[in-house]
Design an enzyme around this catalytic site. Structure first.
Site, PDB file in Angstrom:
ATOM      1  N   HIS A  71       0.856  -1.202   0.000  1.00  0.00           N
ATOM      2  CA  HIS A  71       0.000   0.000   0.000  1.00  0.00           C
ATOM      3  C   HIS A  71       0.886   1.243   0.000  1.00  0.00           C
ATOM      4  O   HIS A  71       1.312   1.703   1.060  1.00  0.00           O
ATOM      5  CB  HIS A  71      -0.918  -0.042   1.229  1.00  0.00           C
ATOM      6  CG  HIS A  71      -1.890   1.094   1.323  1.00  0.00           C
ATOM      7  ND1 HIS A  71      -3.026   1.034   2.106  1.00  0.00           N
ATOM      8  CD2 HIS A  71      -1.914   2.332   0.767  1.00  0.00           C
ATOM      9  CE1 HIS A  71      -3.692   2.159   2.021  1.00  0.00           C
ATOM     10  NE2 HIS A  71      -3.023   2.984   1.209  1.00  0.00           N
ATOM     11  N   HIS A 106       1.255   4.929  -2.478  1.00  0.00           N
ATOM     12  CA  HIS A 106       0.828   5.738  -3.630  1.00  0.00           C
ATOM     13  C   HIS A 106       2.074   6.400  -4.203  1.00  0.00           C
ATOM     14  O   HIS A 106       2.729   7.189  -3.510  1.00  0.00           O
ATOM     15  CB  HIS A 106      -0.172   6.810  -3.195  1.00  0.00           C
ATOM     16  CG  HIS A 106      -1.387   6.240  -2.532  1.00  0.00           C
ATOM     17  ND1 HIS A 106      -2.581   6.056  -3.194  1.00  0.00           N
ATOM     18  CD2 HIS A 106      -1.592   5.785  -1.266  1.00  0.00           C
ATOM     19  CE1 HIS A 106      -3.462   5.517  -2.368  1.00  0.00           C
ATOM     20  NE2 HIS A 106      -2.891   5.339  -1.186  1.00  0.00           N
ATOM     21  N   HIS A 114      -9.595   1.174  -0.657  1.00  0.00           N
ATOM     22  CA  HIS A 114      -9.472   1.838   0.641  1.00  0.00           C
ATOM     23  C   HIS A 114     -10.859   1.785   1.289  1.00  0.00           C
ATOM     24  O   HIS A 114     -11.861   2.146   0.652  1.00  0.00           O
ATOM     25  CB  HIS A 114      -9.077   3.309   0.468  1.00  0.00           C
ATOM     26  CG  HIS A 114      -7.636   3.532   0.108  1.00  0.00           C
ATOM     27  ND1 HIS A 114      -7.025   2.918  -0.941  1.00  0.00           N
ATOM     28  CD2 HIS A 114      -6.694   4.336   0.691  1.00  0.00           C
ATOM     29  CE1 HIS A 114      -5.756   3.319  -1.006  1.00  0.00           C
ATOM     30  NE2 HIS A 114      -5.527   4.183  -0.027  1.00  0.00           N
ATOM     31  N   GLU A 116     -10.926   3.731   6.560  1.00  0.00           N
ATOM     32  CA  GLU A 116      -9.861   4.639   7.006  1.00  0.00           C
ATOM     33  C   GLU A 116     -10.554   5.747   7.801  1.00  0.00           C
ATOM     34  O   GLU A 116     -10.328   5.903   8.994  1.00  0.00           O
ATOM     35  CB  GLU A 116      -9.098   5.193   5.788  1.00  0.00           C
ATOM     36  CG  GLU A 116      -7.960   6.141   6.140  1.00  0.00           C
ATOM     37  CD  GLU A 116      -7.280   6.736   4.892  1.00  0.00           C
ATOM     38  OE1 GLU A 116      -7.863   6.683   3.792  1.00  0.00           O
ATOM     39  OE2 GLU A 116      -6.163   7.289   5.040  1.00  0.00           O
ATOM     40  N   ASP A 166       1.927   4.065   2.704  1.00  0.00           N
ATOM     41  CA  ASP A 166       0.866   4.917   2.157  1.00  0.00           C
ATOM     42  C   ASP A 166       1.430   6.062   1.297  1.00  0.00           C
ATOM     43  O   ASP A 166       1.545   5.918   0.096  1.00  0.00           O
ATOM     44  CB  ASP A 166      -0.030   5.439   3.290  1.00  0.00           C
ATOM     45  CG  ASP A 166      -1.442   5.764   2.825  1.00  0.00           C
ATOM     46  OD1 ASP A 166      -1.760   5.498   1.654  1.00  0.00           O
ATOM     47  OD2 ASP A 166      -2.247   6.273   3.634  1.00  0.00           O
ATOM     48  N   ASP A 167       1.753   7.188   1.922  1.00  0.00           N
ATOM     49  CA  ASP A 167       2.302   8.351   1.206  1.00  0.00           C
ATOM     50  C   ASP A 167       3.557   8.804   1.949  1.00  0.00           C
ATOM     51  O   ASP A 167       3.545   9.816   2.670  1.00  0.00           O
ATOM     52  CB  ASP A 167       1.266   9.479   1.167  1.00  0.00           C
ATOM     53  CG  ASP A 167      -0.001   9.043   0.455  1.00  0.00           C
ATOM     54  OD1 ASP A 167      -0.017   9.013  -0.784  1.00  0.00           O
ATOM     55  OD2 ASP A 167      -0.970   8.680   1.154  1.00  0.00           O
TER      56      ASP A 167
HETATM   57  N1  ADE Z   1      -4.676   8.808  -1.816  1.00  0.00           N
HETATM   58  C1  ADE Z   1      -3.399   8.860  -1.407  1.00  0.00           C
HETATM   59  N2  ADE Z   1      -3.319   8.502  -0.112  1.00  0.00           N
HETATM   60  C2  ADE Z   1      -4.571   8.207   0.300  1.00  0.00           C
HETATM   61  C3  ADE Z   1      -5.134   7.753   1.511  1.00  0.00           C
HETATM   62  N3  ADE Z   1      -4.412   7.537   2.604  1.00  0.00           N
HETATM   63  N4  ADE Z   1      -6.466   7.564   1.565  1.00  0.00           N
HETATM   64  C4  ADE Z   1      -7.217   7.781   0.486  1.00  0.00           C
HETATM   65  N5  ADE Z   1      -6.739   8.201  -0.689  1.00  0.00           N
HETATM   66  C5  ADE Z   1      -5.427   8.403  -0.785  1.00  0.00           C
HETATM   67 ZN    ZN Z   2      -3.632   4.841   0.664  1.00  0.00          ZN
END
Ligand code: ADE
Ligand code: ZN
Length: 359
Positions: free
Chosen positions: A38, A40, A218, A221, A299-300
């Site tokens: 996971h 992006h 997703h 969350e 994630d990011d």
């Molecule tokens: N796009 C990038 N990161 C995300 C996240 N944590 N939740 C939803 N969309 C995303």
């Molecule tokens: Zn994500």
């Protein structure tokens, strides 16, 4: 770091043990073979790279420096992050930009002993800015191939739909890029969760699955457990991305455990987006103890303060996870990957040997 001698005396042994545990586990996590499921790609753009690409493409950023940009990385919720995330990705214009972005992430993942990674990208966010689909995927796939040859890291790509757009737009994207679909491992669903239930995307997911793609979404969350049910029942996903709020529904927990549906948990993201108030409140340990199939992911990473090993270390420290629990999380990551069983077995053997060396 304090020298050990300074910690001798009353309580010294206990403190020494804690310091020693921290040192050992840091090394243990560093060497642990693992997969990331996971991440992006657009969220792995470091501020320095954003500035470099902005200059290369003659784009004016509204931030005067890397520090000023980083100062803006304080989010109260998912939407505040997404607003900056979409703004940041506007510097991605050429194939070379997408190559540089992907190459940078893959090098960092390799340094964290990630043997395999499954990365999201958001094609709709590029198409709506006039960047051609081929430009995006050519740059990304070239970097994946270079990283396979030069670093030995395995990677797959997941085409993700933006859930704030319509289901019809998601389906029309798939039809538009039909000839390229065999290149992707799966489709995903990301962006603003609240108010955008999975059911909106039933037709697009059905179409993707009919083409042999796996499915992830997703869910849970920020959104309620009903969205996790929706991802399972309407989208027929193979994994849930996040899934934290599943814990609010005992019957959902039961299904997730019985079917061993993988959850791709993102600890630093959860902290930075206020899904948890403090890392010590993170439900990961409870999820493990319940028998849920949890994995750890970044994630990011450029926005949330850490790559994969930073995420492992953050939960290990906050929740005092054992070597066995960390090993199980790594095992889950390989078992949940979208690759053939014989490939998985090779990675699992490498993991087993590593775990034996720590007995
Ligand atoms: N796009 C990038 N990161 C995300 C996240 N944590 N939740 C939803 N969309 C995303
Ligand atoms: Zn994500």
């Amino acid at each position: 770091m304090y020298p050990l001698s300074a910690l001798a005396g009353r309580g010294g042994l206990l403190v020494n043990a804690i310091v020693f545990r921290g040192w050992c586990l840091k090394d243990f996590i560093q060497g642990l073979p693992k997969a990331e499921l996971h991440i992006h790609l657009e969220g792995s753009m470091q501020p320095e790279l954003m500035f470099r690409l902005a200059e290369r493409n003659s784009i004016a950023l509204r931030f005067s420096s890397v520090e000023a940009l980083e100062d803006a990385y304080h989010f109260n919720n998912l939407q505040e992050f997404l607003d900056l995330y979409y703004e940041g990705m506007q510097v991605l214009i050429t194939e070379e930009d997408f190559f540089d972005l992907t190459w940078d992430y893959l090098q960092r993942a390799h340094a964290d002993r990630v043997l395999h990674t499954e990365m999201f990208f958001d094609p709709q966010a590029h198409l709506e800015r006039g960047v051609a689909f081929e430009t995006v995927i050519n740059g990304i796939f070239s970097a994946m191939e270079a990283a396979r040859c030069e670093l030995g890291i395995s990677s797959l790509l997941i085409l993700s739909f933006l859930r704030h757009l319509s289901g019809a737009e998601a389906l029309s994207l798939l039809k538009q890029v039909d000839e390229h679909l065999p290149l992707f491992a799966a489709v995903g669903l990301d962006s603003s969760e609240k108010g955008n239930p999975p059911e909106k995307f039933e037709a697009a997911f059905e179409y993707a699955r009919s083409k042999g793609l796996k499915a992830v979404a997703h869910a849970g969350e920020e959104g309620p457990p009903e969205y996790v049910w929706g991802a399972l029942n309407a989208l027929k996903v193979d994994r849930i991305d996040h899934g934290n709020r599943s814990l609010e529904d005992p019957s959902l927990i039961k299904v997730l455990i019985e079917q061993q549906i993988p959850l791709t948990i993102c600890p630093l993201s959860n902290l930075r987006l206020a899904v948890v108030d403090d890392m010590s409140d993170h439900p990961l340990r409870r999820m493990l103890e319940l028998g849920l199939k949890v994995t750890i992911n970044s994630d990011d990473p450029a926005y949330f303060g850490g790559y994969l090993n930073d995420n492992y270390r953050a939960v290990e420290q906050a929740l005092s996870l054992s070597v066995e629990q960390l090993g199980l999380i790594a095992r889950n990551s390989f078992e949940s990957a979208f690759v053939k069983n014989d490939v998985k077995q090779e990675w699992l053997s490498a993991l087993d040997s590593y775990m034996c060396s720590y007995q």
